[in-house]
Design an enzyme around this catalytic site. Structure first.
Site, PDB file in Angstrom:
ATOM      1  N   ASP A  25      13.612 -10.178  17.296  1.00 56.94           N
ATOM      2  CA  ASP A  25      13.412  -9.416  15.901  1.00 56.94           C
ATOM      3  C   ASP A  25      12.857  -7.943  16.276  1.00 56.94           C
ATOM      4  O   ASP A  25      12.131  -7.749  15.562  1.00 56.94           O
ATOM      5  CB  ASP A  25      12.383 -10.379  15.204  1.00 56.94           C
ATOM      6  N   GLU A  73      15.503 -11.779  12.096  1.00 54.33           N
ATOM      7  CA  GLU A  73      14.819 -12.589  10.986  1.00 54.33           C
ATOM      8  C   GLU A  73      15.544 -11.796   9.641  1.00 54.33           C
ATOM      9  O   GLU A  73      15.165 -10.704   9.628  1.00 54.33           O
ATOM     10  CB  GLU A  73      13.245 -12.646  11.090  1.00 54.33           C
ATOM     11  N   LYS A 130      18.627 -15.365  11.984  1.00 51.99           N
ATOM     12  CA  LYS A 130      17.863 -16.440  11.782  1.00 51.99           C
ATOM     13  C   LYS A 130      16.953 -16.365  10.420  1.00 51.99           C
ATOM     14  O   LYS A 130      16.423 -15.417  10.377  1.00 51.99           O
ATOM     15  CB  LYS A 130      16.794 -16.672  12.891  1.00 51.99           C
ATOM     16  N   CYS A 163       6.932 -15.054  15.691  1.00 51.20           N
ATOM     17  CA  CYS A 163       8.269 -15.426  16.157  1.00 51.20           C
ATOM     18  C   CYS A 163       8.699 -15.887  17.585  1.00 51.20           C
ATOM     19  O   CYS A 163       9.427 -16.487  18.010  1.00 51.20           O
ATOM     20  CB  CYS A 163       9.605 -14.412  15.512  1.00 51.20           C
TER      21      CYS A 163
HETATM   22  N1  TIU Z   1       9.502 -11.861  13.603  1.00 45.91           N
HETATM   23  C1  TIU Z   1       8.346 -12.217  13.438  1.00 45.91           C
HETATM   24  O1  TIU Z   1       7.365 -12.426  14.228  1.00 45.91           O
HETATM   25  N2  TIU Z   1       8.128 -12.295  12.099  1.00 45.91           N
HETATM   26  C2  TIU Z   1       6.978 -12.245  11.462  1.00 45.91           C
HETATM   27  O2  TIU Z   1       6.887 -12.325  10.157  1.00 45.91           O
HETATM   28  N3  TIU Z   1       5.951 -11.795  12.226  1.00 45.91           N
HETATM   29  C3  TIU Z   1       4.690 -11.494  11.761  1.00 45.91           C
HETATM   30  O3  TIU Z   1       3.752 -11.216  12.424  1.00 45.91           O
HETATM   31  N4  TIU Z   1       4.525 -11.372  10.552  1.00 45.91           N
END
Ligand code: TIU
Length: 224
Positions: A25, A73, A130, A163
């Site tokens: 991500d 994401e 994802k 994530c």
């Molecule tokens: N990719 C991921 O970690 N999504 C999140 O929403 N992370 C946060 O730390 N908010």
């Protein structure tokens, strides 16, 4: 020939032919102002330090012929894959699907959903879209890894405790050896980054191993 990677809680032998680099991500929505990360009240500048180490890992992995997997994401434009419990996060004017300076927040196809240019995937490198935190949930990742008989994952990206951690926990239960590359991960909450890394390697490596980009690059170069 297996290569020995300097890692904690113990060195890890790995075979580059059955090892994948998984970059979680590294999207504009998390790293740049005006995206999902900022909509949740975070200082997105805290993630910038992970870009350089990710870039070094990416270059070394490509040179060594590793499978490189990128994840993103995000959600369908009609939000059909976004549960209400997730949509309720953040200020109402800046929630998933709301318009922002990089397009609709965390929506596939919008500029904010793109991986940052420094880490752009090459043609042929799998990009896993994802809807959840974990990269195995509701995706083809398991099949992509099985097709290449992958046994070890080198995991980096953002955020460490969200994530990256969820993906490593999913992978650990599926039998993968996971190495979290500490300086190639980042969090909006520095103490959670440190705690997240500590949790991976505690109790004899309950979820996996922790290494850093210099050690991984050295190991990959030694194997070439
Ligand atoms: N990719 C991921 O970690 N999504 C999140 O929403 N992370 C946060 O730390 N908010």
């Amino acid at each position: 020939m297996p290569i020995l990677l300097d890692a904690e809680p113990a060195p890890l032998p790995f075979d580059p032919r059955t090892t994948a680099l998984v970059i979680i991500d590294m999207q504009r929505d998390f790293l740049e102002p005006g995206g999902f990360g900022e909509s949740l009240g975070n200082d997105v500048g805290l993630l910038a330090a992970a870009v350089g180490p990710c870039r070094a890992l990416l270059a070394a992995a490509r040179s060594a012929g590793l499978l490189v997997v990128h994840t993103r994401e995000g959600h369908a434009p009609d939000l059909s894959d976004a549960p209400p419990a997730k949509l309720e996060r953040g200020a109402p004017t800046a929630r998933i699907g709301a318009p922002g300076p990089m397009g609709r927040i965390l929506i596939r196809g919008e500029p904010g959903h793109d991986i940052v240019p420094a880490l752009a995937p090459l043609p042929g490198e799998p990009v896993i879209d994802k809807p959840g935190k974990g990269a195995f949930y509701a995706t083809d990742l398991a099949r992509v890894l099985e097709a290449r008989a992958i046994a070890t994952l080198l995991v980096c990206g953002v955020t460490t405790e969200v994530c990256v951690h969820t993906t490593v926990r999913e992978a650990n239960d599926r039998g993968y050896r996971c190495v979290v590359v500490s300086d190639a991960c980042g969090s909006y909450i520095p103490e959670f980054h440190a705690a997240g890394l500590a949790m991976i390697k505690a109790q004899g490596g309950i979820f996996g191993w922790v290494s850093d980009s210099a050690a991984v690059v050295a190991a990959l170069n030694a194997g070439g």
